[in-house]
Write an enzyme that holds these catalytic residues in place. Sequence first.
Site, short mmCIF file in Angstrom:
data_model
loop_
_atom_site.label_atom_id
_atom_site.label_comp_id
_atom_site.label_asym_id
_atom_site.label_seq_id
_atom_site.Cartn_x
_atom_site.Cartn_y
_atom_site.Cartn_z
N ASP A 294 0.86 -1.18 0.00
CA ASP A 294 0.00 0.00 0.00
C ASP A 294 0.90 1.23 0.00
O ASP A 294 2.12 1.15 0.14
CB ASP A 294 -0.96 -0.03 1.21
CG ASP A 294 -2.23 0.76 0.95
OD1 ASP A 294 -3.28 0.41 1.52
OD2 ASP A 294 -2.19 1.72 0.14
N GLU A 487 -11.33 6.13 3.81
CA GLU A 487 -10.31 5.66 4.75
C GLU A 487 -10.48 6.26 6.14
O GLU A 487 -11.61 6.46 6.60
CB GLU A 487 -8.92 5.94 4.15
CG GLU A 487 -8.75 5.24 2.80
CD GLU A 487 -7.33 5.21 2.32
OE1 GLU A 487 -7.07 5.56 1.17
OE2 GLU A 487 -6.45 4.82 3.09
O1 IDD Z 1 -4.67 4.63 -3.87
C1 IDD Z 1 -3.71 3.64 -3.66
C2 IDD Z 1 -3.94 2.95 -2.32
C3 IDD Z 1 -5.26 2.16 -2.29
O2 IDD Z 1 -5.22 1.15 -3.29
C4 IDD Z 1 -5.46 1.52 -0.92
O3 IDD Z 1 -6.65 0.73 -0.86
C5 IDD Z 1 -5.58 2.56 0.18
O4 IDD Z 1 -5.34 1.97 1.44
C6 IDD Z 1 -4.68 3.75 -0.09
N1 IDD Z 1 -4.51 4.77 0.71
C7 IDD Z 1 -3.72 5.65 0.08
C8 IDD Z 1 -3.34 6.91 0.67
C9 IDD Z 1 -3.66 7.17 2.01
C10 IDD Z 1 -3.33 8.37 2.58
C11 IDD Z 1 -2.64 9.35 1.84
C12 IDD Z 1 -2.33 9.08 0.51
C13 IDD Z 1 -2.66 7.87 -0.08
C14 IDD Z 1 -3.38 5.14 -1.15
N2 IDD Z 1 -3.98 3.95 -1.23
#
Ligand code: IDD
Length: 601
Positions: A294, A487
């Site tokens: 991730d 998220e």
């Molecule tokens: O988008 C790509 C991945 C996605 O596939 C995952 O399911 C997810 O957990 C995720 N969080 C971020 C992310 C979180 C916080 C700041 C910047 C980016 C980036 N990503």
Amino acid sequence: HGLPYLDAKLPVKKRVADLLARMTPQEKAGQMTQAERNALGSPGDIAAYGLGSLLSGGGSVPSPNTPEGWADMVDGYQLRTRAARLQIPLIYGVDAVHGHNNLVGSTIMPHNIGLGASRDPQLAERTGAVTAAEVRATGVPWDFAPCLCVTRDERWGRSYESFGEDPALVTAMETVIRGMQGAPDGRDLGRPDKVLATAKHYAGDGGTAYGSSTTGSYTIDQGVTRVTRQELEAVHLAPFREAVRRGVGTVMPSYSSVDFPDDDAGPLKMHAHAELINGVLKERMGFKGFVISDWQAIDQIPGDYASDVRTAVNAGLDMIMVPSAYQDFHRTLLGEAAAGRIPQTRIDDAVARILEQKFKLGLFEKPYADRSGLGAVGSAEHRAVAREAAAKSQVLLKNDGALLPLKPSQKVYVAGSNADDLGNQAGGWTVSWQGSSGRNTVGTTILEGMRKAAASPQSVTYSKDATAPTAGHDVGVVVVGETPYAEGVGDVGNGHDLQLSEADKAAVDRVCAAMRCAVLVVSGRPQLIGDRLDRMTALVASWLPGTEGDGVADVLYGKRPFTGRSPVTWPKSQAQLPINVGDAAYDPQFPYGWGLTTLGA
Ligand SMILES: OC[C@@H]1[C@@H](O)[C@H](O)[C@@H](O)c2nc(-c3ccccc3)cn21
């Protein structure tokens, strides 16, 4: 050319072996490096570092954000790999978690929680196929979906990305992988309407304890999953066994940690978990695809960066979503391998896994977008699938006096924050990472759908705050619920709770005092409505239905029966959480699986 790896008639295994044998350590490290498109110092870095992959993070979109704009963007990056010695094509990845959701005008499906409510695996497969067709048409061969998370505590901001709290339901809906990839052996991956899927987030992402997150301002997201090995196996690993059986091409570990009580090892980050990645996922389950980290997740592993890199790669990570400091990562990985702290066999296995998927996707033969499907993006045919999914996702929780379905001739009074808000009914991961209220893409709101379904548009009065006169109406429909989030931002305690807004409470009180009323809850998770339940004649869980509000109107007006069943337990209070089917003490507002039908109405 005479180079075996470029000979499409050879078996993939032979092509992989031939190419691997030609690669330098630098080129191998490059394939294991994924960068975010905006982080590229210069497009020349793609060849200079031999980057294996680029991604668009949520909302990282081309300008113009059109299907052609996407294909031009991805092709532009792919072109740069021609300058590299071996011309190994990039694989570009996006989060298309409910349609090609970064792209304005794409077909937006209900989020997974609604698909879980539909209990219709064949429908899930068709939504996957539509999403794959729209994603691949724009030149993107890889989708970081589906989330196979099993949501156990709805205070989690990603609860709606889950098909539900029951691993058997999540597993049943994994037909979506066939919709996305085609046959389990990968033979369809070269088609212009299929993509490589990602089973995420391995494992236990939906089982973290409230208050256990130590990263960022999150209160449960990225926290610690405290379970026995038996519970991890039964609840959180079961969906991944199924995904491997279905030939999923990639797996993404979870930011979260696992803490087995019978271990005194304490919580261990999934991105560092050699026992569960190497041992269980690859060895025992026989996963042959590749493991993608991730976003910056390896940085959360305790220790310095070199330690993070070797710990993650040695644990079984094959490609790292760095995604910004890709030069650092590349250099550090090379250093750890050169020093023998990452075995050469591990590096070669990681690169072989990545190359195998690229060969199966046909990227060596056709590195550029096959634009033949561009016209289908957001098409009426695709939207019909999303409309059916929206309809089948509706759960009728209460229906006193058979208030629903409505008759087209009835005079209906519509109110509430989510009756006419496309962005709110789509939810997070829509055009931007967090999603947004308002008309952020192309679609039909629930109100617009109702107006089309009613005998005449005049038979539907709309007053968002229910201040318009209520006299003379036969029935009220109050559409309440959440604003978008994604998220940890959506974690209860980070500015979100499970209560209706004051405005929505007032709208319910006004309308339901004046007439018989149906309340629709447009949200990613159950809302606490117990104190107003007796005022509601009917109650519907609409979840996050996506762009096709017509689907909600279809069941409201009886064009389709209500058939949905709740994919999660609907709590009476926050104090009950986590509350899940099978718990010893179980006294919910509505139990897991609850749902009235209007068959025969
Ligand atoms: O988008 C790509 C991945 C996605 O596939 C995952 O399911 C997810 O957990 C995720 N969080 C971020 C992310 C979180 C916080 C700041 C910047 C980016 C980036 N990503």
